[in-house]
Design a protein around this motif. Structure first.
Motif, PDB file in Angstrom:
ATOM      1  N   SER A 420      -6.408   3.777  14.439  1.00  0.00           N
ATOM      2  CA  SER A 420      -5.554   4.231  13.750  1.00  0.00           C
ATOM      3  C   SER A 420      -5.921   5.688  13.188  1.00  0.00           C
ATOM      4  N   TRP A 421      -4.915   6.432  13.232  1.00  0.00           N
ATOM      5  CA  TRP A 421      -5.327   7.928  12.780  1.00  0.00           C
ATOM      6  C   TRP A 421      -4.405   8.588  11.621  1.00  0.00           C
ATOM      7  N   ILE A 422      -3.290   7.792  11.195  1.00  0.00           N
ATOM      8  CA  ILE A 422      -2.306   7.941  10.264  1.00  0.00           C
ATOM      9  C   ILE A 422      -1.650   6.881   9.775  1.00  0.00           C
ATOM     10  N   SER A 423      -1.138   6.704   8.493  1.00  0.00           N
ATOM     11  CA  SER A 423      -0.474   5.892   8.036  1.00  0.00           C
ATOM     12  C   SER A 423       0.824   6.595   7.316  1.00  0.00           C
ATOM     13  N   MET A 424       1.948   6.113   7.894  1.00  0.00           N
ATOM     14  CA  MET A 424       3.356   6.541   7.589  1.00  0.00           C
ATOM     15  C   MET A 424       3.858   5.667   6.619  1.00  0.00           C
ATOM     16  N   TYR A 425       4.431   6.130   5.495  1.00  0.00           N
ATOM     17  CA  TYR A 425       5.156   5.273   4.380  1.00  0.00           C
ATOM     18  C   TYR A 425       6.686   5.692   4.604  1.00  0.00           C
TER      19      TYR A 425
END
Length: 463
Positions: A420-425
């Motif tokens: 994983s490289w980014i968490s989107m909210y």
């Protein structure tokens, strides 16, 4: 009595001026007098919109000299209210301005850090513009925070706390409101002298003694190349110092997002991490560099390095965070909420959502190849969260404070396939294929190891 610095021609009769003559003079590349520029700003409320548009285009195409830009800035400053401060604050009233970017949350920790050093910071900030986030929008994600603070109410906040972050009052540089609206519809926004006059006139109307400028370049801001950023920084510094404001600019990289987060509530949480002495290194670096240089030009530090160390101390010992908590309360936040927010252990992600709005969905994206992160396209990521509701895609639209992203890697990080490289909210589920594709294209992975570029590239001072 004439204002200090104003050029006065005692034989000049402003009643002889005509708007068509002023437009023609600039159209033909001639230099306008201070009196002609002052006359234009004074008469602007009654000048026809078509003439204002023609004049802006003439200035855009032919440019303005340093003297013309300074005269326009001064006239705009004097078009409305100018703030006044107690005489004993002389030399202490300071501010910072940023040209904007993705994840640019610097003002939130910087203002209280400066207040913890004994400075007075009447920070008048703006809202999001396009893909760049707005300081006021970020702060309004905190329940109860009030940005509409009148001048008379700013004074006690500055006396008790030392800093406030507020919106522009209705009669502060009204000429800028008219000119900016017209620039927007006449394709003259990118004029260097007009950008300079717009920014510095508002800071001059704050009546600050010293000013630090965070002038950005790169994909995630409006000045794409380092040379464009340098030219703007030099213009801003030159005109601001000509008006008697001690000013320095830092030329900073905005190709990748600042820190790890973008989006209003997420950036507040990360700013508080910084105020607690932790958080991303590049965020702390910018806060300390900007604050350190500002303390130096204000005469409150013997060198920029000494100033930087002083700012670092306020972040480490909790005094900056205490000032931020006091500012929240002074601007309408309940004491219990401000305390809970500022005392939360923000390395524990769930703590922050006891106060701030939380998005309904979180989606992590995985690397599609292995290697080292070469770059993270700030603009690509910023446009996606804008469309998801983190900013205003159209004027007057509501903002979803909970929308944003958290980077799990930085430039130079090593990634494996599927990591994983980014968490989107987000509050719409699932993310569209278009958004996922654009986000993935914003991450560039290669086989070569890379060193992250420095955030601060140059320090630009008055000649």
């Amino acid at each position: 009595m004439e204002s200090p610095g104003r050029q006065v021609d005692m034989n000049c009769n402003k009643s002889k001026f005509r708007m068509p003559d002023i437009i023609a003079k600039k159209r033909d590349g001639e230099e306008l007098s201070t009196q002609e520029i002052e006359w234009f700003v004074e008469k602007m409320p009654s000048v026809d919109d078509s003439q204002i548009g023609a004049f802006l285009m003439a200035m855009y195409l032919k440019g303005l000299s340093r003297d013309e830009t300074a005269a326009l800035t001064k006239a705009m400053q004097n078009s409305g209210d100018v703030l006044h401060w107690p005489p004993e604050w002389k030399g202490l009233v300071v501010d910072k301005h940023s040209t904007g970017g993705i994840g640019d949350k610097i003002s939130l920790p910087l203002a209280p850090a400066l207040a913890a050093c004994g400075m007075k910071v009447p920070m008048i900030s703006g809202r999001g513009l396009g893909f760049t986030g707005g300081t006021l929008d970020k702060l309004e994600s905190i329940p109860g925070y009030r940005v509409d603070v009148a001048e008379k109410d700013m004074l006690p906040i500055l006396e008790q706390v030392g800093c406030c972050i507020v919106g522009q009052t209705s009669n502060l540089v009204p000429a800028d409101k008219k000119l900016y609206a017209t620039r927007d519809v006449t394709a003259t926004v990118a004029s260097l002298p007009l950008i300079t006059a717009s920014i510095i006139s508002k800071k001059a109307a704050e009546n600050v003694n010293s000013l630090i400028l965070d002038t950005k370049f790169g994909k995630g801001t409006f000045m794409k190349t380092i040379e464009e950023g340098r030219q703007l920084a030099k213009s801003l510094v030159t005109v601001s110092n000509a008006l008697g404001i001690k000013t320095t600019a830092l030329l900073t990289d905005m190709n990748s997002p600042i820190g790890c987060t973008a989006g209003n509530a997420l950036e507040v949480a990360e700013a508080i991490q910084c105020l607690q002495g932790s958080g991303p290194d590049d965020l702390r670096e910018l806060v300390c560099q900007l604050g350190g240089h500002l303390l130096f030009i204000s005469g409150k530090a013997d060198s920029p390095a000494d100033g930087i160390a002083t700012i670092q101390t306020t972040l480490q010992d909790g005094t900056a965070c205490a000032k931020f908590q006091a500012m929240l309360v002074a601007q309408g936040v309940l004491s219990s909420i401000a305390e809970r927010l500022c005392q939360s252990k923000l390395d524990q992600v769930d703590d922050v959502w006891k106060v701030l709005e939380r998005a309904a969905y979180t989606t992590e994206l995985q690397a599609e190849q292995c290697g080292y992160v070469q770059s993270i396209d700030a603009l690509a990521l910023g446009k996606v969260i804008l469309e998801l509701g983190a900013g205003r895609s159209v004027a007057g639209a509501d903002i979803d404070y909970s929308v944003g992203f958290r980077l799990l890697v930085k430039v130079g990080s090593q990634l494996k396939i599927g990591q994983s490289w980014i968490s989107m909210y987000h509050n719409t589920s699932p993310l569209s294929e278009d958004h996922i594709l654009r986000l993935q294209c914003g991450l560039v992975i290669g086989l070569d190891k890379v060193t992250p570029p420095p955030r601060v590239h140059e320090v630009i001072t008055a000649d």
